[in-house]
Design an enzyme around this catalytic site. Structure first.
Site, PDB file in Angstrom:
ATOM      1  N   LEU A 404      42.208  34.617  34.237  1.00 30.93           N
ATOM      2  CA  LEU A 404      43.091  35.635  34.376  1.00 30.93           C
ATOM      3  C   LEU A 404      42.375  36.453  35.466  1.00 30.93           C
ATOM      4  O   LEU A 404      41.120  36.686  35.468  1.00 30.93           O
ATOM      5  CB  LEU A 404      43.643  36.327  33.161  1.00 30.93           C
ATOM      6  CG  LEU A 404      44.734  35.839  32.477  1.00 30.93           C
ATOM      7  CD1 LEU A 404      44.950  36.519  31.349  1.00 30.93           C
ATOM      8  CD2 LEU A 404      45.932  34.913  32.927  1.00 30.93           C
ATOM      9  N   ASP A 405      43.012  37.115  36.472  1.00 33.04           N
ATOM     10  CA  ASP A 405      42.612  37.910  37.419  1.00 33.04           C
ATOM     11  C   ASP A 405      41.920  39.156  36.659  1.00 33.04           C
ATOM     12  O   ASP A 405      42.681  39.577  35.507  1.00 33.04           O
ATOM     13  CB  ASP A 405      43.780  38.260  38.394  1.00 33.04           C
ATOM     14  CG  ASP A 405      44.146  37.383  39.492  1.00 33.04           C
ATOM     15  OD1 ASP A 405      43.175  36.389  39.718  1.00 33.04           O
ATOM     16  OD2 ASP A 405      45.045  37.474  39.969  1.00 33.04           O
ATOM     17  N   MET A 406      41.007  39.793  37.192  1.00 35.28           N
ATOM     18  CA  MET A 406      40.522  40.836  36.592  1.00 35.28           C
ATOM     19  C   MET A 406      41.790  42.027  36.097  1.00 35.28           C
ATOM     20  O   MET A 406      41.609  42.521  34.793  1.00 35.28           O
ATOM     21  CB  MET A 406      39.120  41.486  37.331  1.00 35.28           C
ATOM     22  CG  MET A 406      38.803  42.799  36.686  1.00 35.28           C
ATOM     23  SD  MET A 406      37.389  43.441  37.651  1.00 35.28           S
ATOM     24  CE  MET A 406      38.468  44.492  38.766  1.00 35.28           C
ATOM     25  N   SER A 407      42.380  42.177  36.842  1.00 34.31           N
ATOM     26  CA  SER A 407      43.432  43.425  36.744  1.00 34.31           C
ATOM     27  C   SER A 407      44.642  42.937  35.818  1.00 34.31           C
ATOM     28  O   SER A 407      45.369  43.885  35.439  1.00 34.31           O
ATOM     29  CB  SER A 407      43.923  43.793  37.940  1.00 34.31           C
ATOM     30  OG  SER A 407      42.963  44.432  38.594  1.00 34.31           O
ATOM     31  N   THR A 408      44.803  41.782  35.515  1.00 35.03           N
ATOM     32  CA  THR A 408      45.731  41.017  34.614  1.00 35.03           C
ATOM     33  C   THR A 408      45.418  40.832  33.469  1.00 35.03           C
ATOM     34  O   THR A 408      44.279  40.491  33.025  1.00 35.03           O
ATOM     35  CB  THR A 408      45.997  39.566  35.138  1.00 35.03           C
ATOM     36  OG1 THR A 408      46.610  39.690  36.510  1.00 35.03           O
ATOM     37  CG2 THR A 408      47.353  39.162  34.295  1.00 35.03           C
TER      38      THR A 408
END
Length: 557
Positions: A404-408
């Protein structure tokens, strides 16, 4: 064109606003109040100015190519302690480098009698000579004669080779038909005649080959008279162009607060990307250092219609670009300036725990917090992978089945051994796994459901941003539907068919997608407490039991 009042005073009362303690970190920031005011006064000028004509795509009646533009403001303090600001634009504006009220380019190679223009005249003279030779009637005739003669030579030689084969067949047929009726002496005489015929055909082929070789050689020499001169001129032009480029790299120099100069050639090892140094940030800082102005804070914003390939929103603030500006600013221009902390060097996972929502002997599912790396980054090792490797030291295989993307935030599957990893991975590759994300969008949508198909690739000039690119992008498809509309925002389900980097973020924010960024998207929208995107549901086949597994972790927003 004369630049007027470049260091401008605030039109707004700023007496109650405190100065920032440190200068803006240009690659990730929240604009200081002074930067916002300076930007708003520049935007007011852009809304009302009549100094130049440029189609930003904001007026349907305006003609010409639509080109949105990045503008920058730098709040400064002069040697009297007075506050003011500078304005700049990236690249050219209305096809010009210079406009009233905006700082000039760091190095203008187009100034009258500049060495660039002098060298350009010389290069243009080479171009004219080469073009003249390439259009010369004698040269074109020589080329045409050579081309036609090659075609004729190939045709005639092939005809003779074919004739040799056909004559051999006829000779063999003649020998076979006459042999039974001839005496031994007559047969010998026949074979001699047939052999002589064969030799003559071969001799003719050799003579034809020699003739065409000499003929083509003569024609090639006529062409060579011209091509030798053309190639010589091209080599000289190439050498002159290379010398000019190196001189440009050496002359294109930036100042820092210590009045030290560093050329673009030194910064980029004589291989700068196109447009390096033409962005607003280096222009602003260079002018400030030239004129003894102390940088206080800065910001850059987009003005106009977004390019088709990327996500740029009118009046929104954006960081400086990485590939072109970071080496110039961080390796030279900002040296010695006390800046805000670089967030990319701060561990976003500090103090956060990973919740395990399912576990058995071969795998587990976790709920990854927002702002938490899936795998180690360039400067930060703390990540889901690092935490899992520490928690399960006997686990084998890659552990991380998908990212997952870091911010997700949301569900991630973890494999405890290589066999499990391979089986789960294959389900992702074959797209048999079902995933659902929930997102809060910063606005209202016209439709309640739909399908987005926008191919994506990385922005090479500004990683990790992604671009919509139909030529080089990888396929990216997303289904979506609205869940709830409340307080001017829309909560949606996303069902990604593919799994590209930032796919849902770009599909939400891009004008050809939903044109409504996810709340808290600091790359494609506006920064908030967090990115409101959560991987809440996953369905897959258990790698050992083959049971259909369903895991749900609801979002906390």
């Amino acid at each position: 064109m004369q630049n007027l009042a470049l260091f401008q005073s605030f039109q707004t009362d700023i007496s109650g606003i405190s100065l920032p303690e440190k200068f803006t970190f240009p690659f990730y920031y929240q604009p200081h109040e002074l930067s916002k005011i300076a930007a708003s006064e520049l935007q007011m000028y852009l809304d009302t100015q009549t100094d130049f004509e440029h189609n930003f795509g904001l007026n349907d009646t305006q003609t010409g190519l639509v080109i949105g533009k990045m503008f920058g403001v730098l709040v400064c303090q002069n040697n009297k302690g007075e506050l003011g600001y500078l304005w700049a634009f990236s690249g050219k504006l209305a096809n010009e480098n210079h406009h009233n009220y905006f700082v000039p380019t760091v190095f203008d190679m187009l100034t009258e009698n500049s060495f660039f223009l002098q060298e350009e005249k010389l290069l243009n003279e080479y171009n004219r000579k080469i073009e003249s030779l390439e259009k010369d009637g004698q040269y074109l005739n020589a080329l045409e004669n050579l081309k036609n003669s090659k075609i004729q030579a190939e045709s005639e030689l092939q005809q003779q080779k074919t004739r040799i084969k056909e004559q051999k067949i006829l000779r063999d047929e003649k020998r076979n038909s006459l042999a039974p009726t001839l005496s031994e002496e007559e047969l010998q005489h026949l074979n001699f005649e047939l052999s002589e015929d064969s030799k003559q055909e071969s001799i003719l082929l050799k003579k034809m080959t020699k003739y065409w070789k000499l003929t083509l050689q003569s024609l090639e020499e006529k062409v060579l008279v011209f091509t030798s001169e053309i190639n010589q001129l091209k080599e000289e032009r190439k050498a002159k162009s290379s010398q000019l480029q190196q001189k440009l790299f050496a002359e294109y120099s930036f100042l820092n607060q210590f009045k030290e100069k560093k050329s673009i050639g030194e910064i980029f090892n004589d291989n700068p990307p196109a447009g390096a140094g033409e962005c607003a940030a280096p222009k602003l800082l260079h002018y400030a250092f030239q004129h003894e102005l102390k940088p206080i804070c800065m910001a850059e914003f987009w003005w106009g219609q977004s390019p088709k390939s990327e996500v740029r929103q009118h009046k929104h603030f954006y960081p400086a670009c990485k590939s072109k500006c970071e080496p110039i600013l961080m390796e030279h221009m900002l040296l010695g300036l006390e800046m805000d902390e670089n967030p990319f060097k701060v561990n976003p996972a500090e103090g956060k725990d990973i919740e395990v929502v399912y576990e058995d002997d071969v795998m587990l599912a976790i709920n990854k917090p927002a702002e938490f790396l899936s795998v180690p980054g360039k400067t930060i090792s703390d990540s889901v992978y690092a935490r899992m490797a520490e928690k399960y030291p006997d686990a084998t295989g890659p552990l991380i089945v998908h990212r997952l993307d870091m911010s997700t935030s949301g569900i991630m599957l973890i494999a405890k051994n290589e066999e499990t990893y391979i089986k789960l991975q294959s389900q992702f590759i074959n797209r048999t796994i079902k995933k659902r994300y929930v997102a809060l969008l910063d606005g209202l949508l016209e439709k309640t459901h739909g399908y987005i198909d926008l191919p994506l690739r990385v922005d090479l000039d500004d990683r990790p941003r992604q671009l919509v690119c139909y030529e080089y992008g990888k396929p990216a498809q997303t289904k979506w539907k609205t869940i709830e509309v409340k307080n001017g925002k829309t909560k949606v389900y996303f069902y990604p068919i593919t799994g590209r980097t930032h796919q849902l973020r770009v599909h939400a924010s891009h004008s050809l997608g939903l044109h409504t960024p996810i709340v808290g998207d600091d790359l494609y929208g506006d920064k908030a407490d967090r990115l409101h995107l959560h991987a809440e549901y996953i369905q897959f086949e258990h790698p050992i039991s083959k049971e259909v597994m369903e895991i749900l972790v609801e979002a906390e927003f």
